[in-house]
Scaffold this motif. Structure first.
Motif, short mmCIF file in Angstrom:
data_model
loop_
_atom_site.label_atom_id
_atom_site.label_comp_id
_atom_site.label_asym_id
_atom_site.label_seq_id
_atom_site.Cartn_x
_atom_site.Cartn_y
_atom_site.Cartn_z
N PHE A 226 0.82 -1.21 0.00
CA PHE A 226 0.00 0.00 0.00
C PHE A 226 0.86 1.27 0.00
CE2 PHE A 226 -2.66 3.20 2.18
CZ PHE A 226 -3.81 3.10 1.41
N ARG B 244 4.44 -1.62 -10.64
CA ARG B 244 4.04 -2.90 -10.08
C ARG B 244 5.21 -3.86 -9.90
NH1 ARG B 244 -0.82 -4.82 -9.42
NH2 ARG B 244 -1.56 -2.89 -10.35
N GLU C 63 2.10 1.61 -3.50
CA GLU C 63 1.04 1.84 -4.50
C GLU C 63 0.61 3.30 -4.49
OE1 GLU C 63 -1.62 -1.08 -3.11
OE2 GLU C 63 -1.12 -2.54 -4.66
N VAL C 64 0.43 3.86 -3.27
CA VAL C 64 -0.13 5.20 -3.20
C VAL C 64 0.86 6.29 -3.60
CG1 VAL C 64 -1.81 4.56 -1.47
CG2 VAL C 64 0.38 5.50 -0.76
N ILE C 65 2.14 5.92 -3.79
CA ILE C 65 3.02 6.94 -4.34
C ILE C 65 3.38 6.57 -5.79
CG2 ILE C 65 3.93 7.65 -2.09
CD1 ILE C 65 6.47 6.12 -2.75
N GLY C 66 2.60 5.63 -6.35
CA GLY C 66 2.70 5.37 -7.78
C GLY C 66 3.92 4.59 -8.21
#
Lengths: 321, 229
Positions: free
Chosen positions: B103, B112, B106-109
């Motif tokens: 998480f 993957r 993910e939230v700082i882009g």
């Protein structure tokens, strides 16, 4: 931006607030349907205006012998009733050839006038017979009861009042008539309906916006753990806010799609089929699908942008970023 | 790394300032204990470093930047270089251990592929290898704090801020957490830890900064919890 991640966050958010989302969708759908409906109503009115105003001529009816006789009778009977009815206007007798000529010259001299057609009483009788020949009244009408008239076509039909004011009451003129008055009544009513629809739309819009603000507040509260962590690890405020805004935009979009559906169904069942106004009222030319289809993008755009904006403003208050 | 220049902080509607004229320097790679009783200004200190608050007077420099001059939209980028750990772990209960750590990326882009590589690595580092799929509720307090540390460290921050990380843990578990923080410190990460745990401070023998009623009353390298000299 991880699209899949954002989408799953939105899905979670919408499901969590299912009832609220539902309320947002319904209120957005209703307000946008009213908005689209009132846009279509305006199209309809302007289509009718164009259609009718073009068709409508101003008619200047001239005094004939019968009018002069009625007028004289009226004068004899009740002296004070001058101007009370059509009869009194023709007190100076039937129209003379000179009067006709001067009226025609004056008409043709006006910039506003496109063309002038003189209809003699015989022609008027013939037209009347053509249109109403099968009725009982037509059988007792004689040509000399029909008035001579000038049928005036105007360059700008909406300025018909100029003709009325300059020719009504002139010697030899029995009356100046235009059908605009009746049309204006109808259009006045339609525009009142339109304003009413816009008023209801505004109320629904306010309801929709309040619901969105509240949804965002609840949503921000239930996600405060996530947003707190996002802030700490350095997610941009845009990234933190996007799921909330997308939730509102998504609900708004569904509402807008429903509104578009309602407009389409309205056009289909009220005008084309079902109630089938188009078939029943041949004299009115109704708006077509092109008119409906051109409104849909606007409805969709407003349906997405308005809730997004409301959510954005609500976030400034309820979400620390 | 961190520099406070006569920093004061007062909150509105409170007579007594939370911090009064605090000046100090923390160099890169240091391990610093922040001690003091409740209400001494420890939390305010940490909030100033995280730029949750702005100083009322004086200057706060973090990672070479004057936080007063840092515009709001740049704050997230600054925070990406900081990791934060709390007493109450602050894990997301509906996500697995691996998802909780992912998480933060993910939230700082983060791409993957990078996430897939970094998450197992950092979980291995904190000693939770093999527990990727567990839910936080299934873990002990110590393990949950390890997940929180993994999440704070997965983006390889230059500075790790720990606000009483052992406050909810028993002494034995706390020792494990401290060993982990020490290991992270040895990778070059600066660690600031606010704590009440006297035993830990005395054992570690690191730099100790003590606040009392908002004032800096002690700054001692290789110090202990209380005054002993």
């Amino acid at each position: 931006m991880r699209a899949q991640f954002v989408m799953s966050e939105i899905g979670v958010g919408l499901r969590r607030n299912l009832t609220m989302t539902f309320a947002v969708i319904i209120s957005v759908a209703l307000s946008l349907a009213l908005f689209g409906g009132s846009l279509l109503m305006r199209d309809q009115v302007s289509a009718m205006k164009g259609y009718w105003y073009d068709k409508v001529n101003v008619s200047i009816y001239l005094c004939n012998e019968a009018d002069a006789k009625d007028s004289a009778d009226a004068k004899g009977g009740q002296a004070g009733a001058a101007g009370g009815g059509g009869g009194a206007v023709c007190s100076k007798g039937a129209v003379t050839a000179e009067q006709k000529k001067s009226i025609e010259t004056d008409l043709k001299a006006m910039d506003l006038v496109d063309s002038v057609h003189y209809e003699s009483s015989d022609e008027a009788y013939k037209h009347y017979k053509e249109r109403f020949g099968h009725t009982a009244l037509a059988s007792v009408i004689t040509p000399d009861q029909m008035p001579d008239s000038f049928r005036v076509k105007l360059k700008q039909p909406e300025k018909y009042k100029v003709i009325t004011s300059s020719f009504a009451g002139r010697d030899g003129v029995q009356s100046v008539e235009d059908q605009h008055n009746q049309l204006d009544n109808l259009f006045g009513m339609l525009s009142a309906l339109n304003w009413a629809a816009l008023g209801i739309m505004l109320i629904m819009l306010v309801v929709a916006l309040l619901l969105i603000v509240n949804t965002v507040r609840v949503s921000a509260f239930s996600r405060r753990r996530e947003t707190g962590i996002m802030r700490l690890v350095g997610a941009s405020s845009f990234y933190i806010q996007v799921p909330f805004i997308m939730e509102a935009a998504f609900a708004g979009l569904i509402g807008a799609v429903v509104a578009c559906g309602m407009l389409g169904v309205g056009q289909y069942f009220v005008i084309d089929h079902g109630v089938a106004l188009r078939a029943k009222m041949e004299l009115i030319n109704f708006i077509g699908w092109d008119s409906v289809l051109t409104k849909l993008p606007l409805v969709l755009a407003i349906g997405v942008l308005m809730p997004s904006l409301a959510a954005f403003i609500a976030l400034r208050k309820y979400l620390k970023v | 790394m961190i520099r406070f220049d006569s920093v004061s902080k007062s909150y509105p509607k409170q007579n007594r300032p939370a911090l009064r004229d605090v000046s100090l320097d923390i160099a890169k790679g240091e391990f610093v204990f922040l001690v003091g009783s409740s209400g001494s200004g420890k939390s305010t200190f940490l909030r100033l470093v995280l730029r949750e608050e702005r100083a009322s007077h004086g200057q706060v420099h973090v990672l070479g930047k004057d936080l007063a001059k840092l515009s709001n939209w740049k704050v997230p980028h600054m925070r990406r270089q900081l990791g934060t750990v709390f007493q109450d772990f602050r894990l997301l209960p509906n996500k697995t251990v691996a998802e909780n750590v992912a998480f933060a990326q993910e939230v700082i882009g983060k791409p993957r592929g990078e996430i897939r590589k970094a998450v197992p690595q950092v979980l291995e580092l904190v000693g939770l290898g093999g527990k990727e799929g567990r839910m936080p509720g299934e873990l002990s307090g110590g393990e949950q704090q390890r997940v929180a540390i993994a999440r704070a460290f997965v983006n390889r921050p230059a500075l790790l801020i720990a606000d009483e990380p052992t406050g909810n843990l028993d002494p034995q578990t706390s020792v494990g957490i401290m060993k982990l923080l020490d290991r992270i410190n040895r990778t070059g990460t600066t660690v600031i830890m606010a704590t009440h745990d006297q035993q830990i401070v005395d054992q570690m023998r690191k730099r100790v900064i003590e606040l009392e009623q908002g004032r800096l009353v002690r700054d001692q390298s290789r110090g202990v919890y209380g005054y002993q000299h």
